[in-house]
Design a protein around this motif. Structure first.
Motif, PDB file in Angstrom:
ATOM      1  N   ASP A  73      -1.109   5.694   1.793  1.00 27.40           N
ATOM      2  CA  ASP A  73      -1.136   4.417   2.492  1.00 27.40           C
ATOM      3  C   ASP A  73      -1.219   4.678   4.000  1.00 27.40           C
ATOM      4  O   ASP A  73      -0.531   5.549   4.528  1.00 27.40           O
TER       5      ASP A  73
ATOM      6  N   GLU B 157       1.373   0.888  -1.271  1.00 29.05           N
ATOM      7  CA  GLU B 157       2.033  -0.392  -1.525  1.00 29.05           C
ATOM      8  C   GLU B 157       0.969  -1.388  -1.983  1.00 29.05           C
ATOM      9  O   GLU B 157       0.010  -1.661  -1.267  1.00 29.05           O
TER      10      GLU B 157
ATOM     11  N   SER C 267       2.233   4.356   5.805  1.00 28.81           N
ATOM     12  CA  SER C 267       3.441   4.912   5.204  1.00 28.81           C
ATOM     13  C   SER C 267       3.940   6.114   6.003  1.00 28.81           C
ATOM     14  O   SER C 267       3.189   6.784   6.702  1.00 28.81           O
TER      15      SER C 267
ATOM     16  N   ILE D 263       5.069  -0.548  -5.364  1.00 24.63           N
ATOM     17  CA  ILE D 263       4.461   0.687  -4.870  1.00 24.63           C
ATOM     18  C   ILE D 263       3.844   1.454  -6.037  1.00 24.63           C
ATOM     19  O   ILE D 263       4.503   1.678  -7.059  1.00 24.63           O
TER      20      ILE D 263
END
Length: 68
Positions: free
Chosen positions: A42, A53, A45, A34
């Motif tokens: 992201d 990531e 996320s 990450i």
């Protein structure tokens, strides 16, 4: 897993591990890299932190590590 495969896998991990990166591993054989200094969030996320990531591996028994 053959020694050559282990060395190649370690080289791949070392390529991504740098300042601002977090490596998260599980007992079940998952490894997530990450980027903590990402400027964008992201898409999948949870939360509001702008982290991304960059890589994911599955390492399972005697199989070749799978990256996606």
């Amino acid at each position: 897993m053959a020694t050559g495969r282990k060395k190649r896998y370690a080289a791949d991990v070392n390529e991504f591990v740098r300042v601002g990166m977090l490596a998260v591993g599980t007992y079940g054989g998952m490894l997530h890299l990450i980027d903590l200094q990402s400027s964008t969030k992201d898409e999948y996320s949870i939360g509001t932190a702008p982290i991304h990531e960059t890589a994911r591996w599955v390492v399972w028994r005697n199989y070749e590590p799978l990256r996606w």
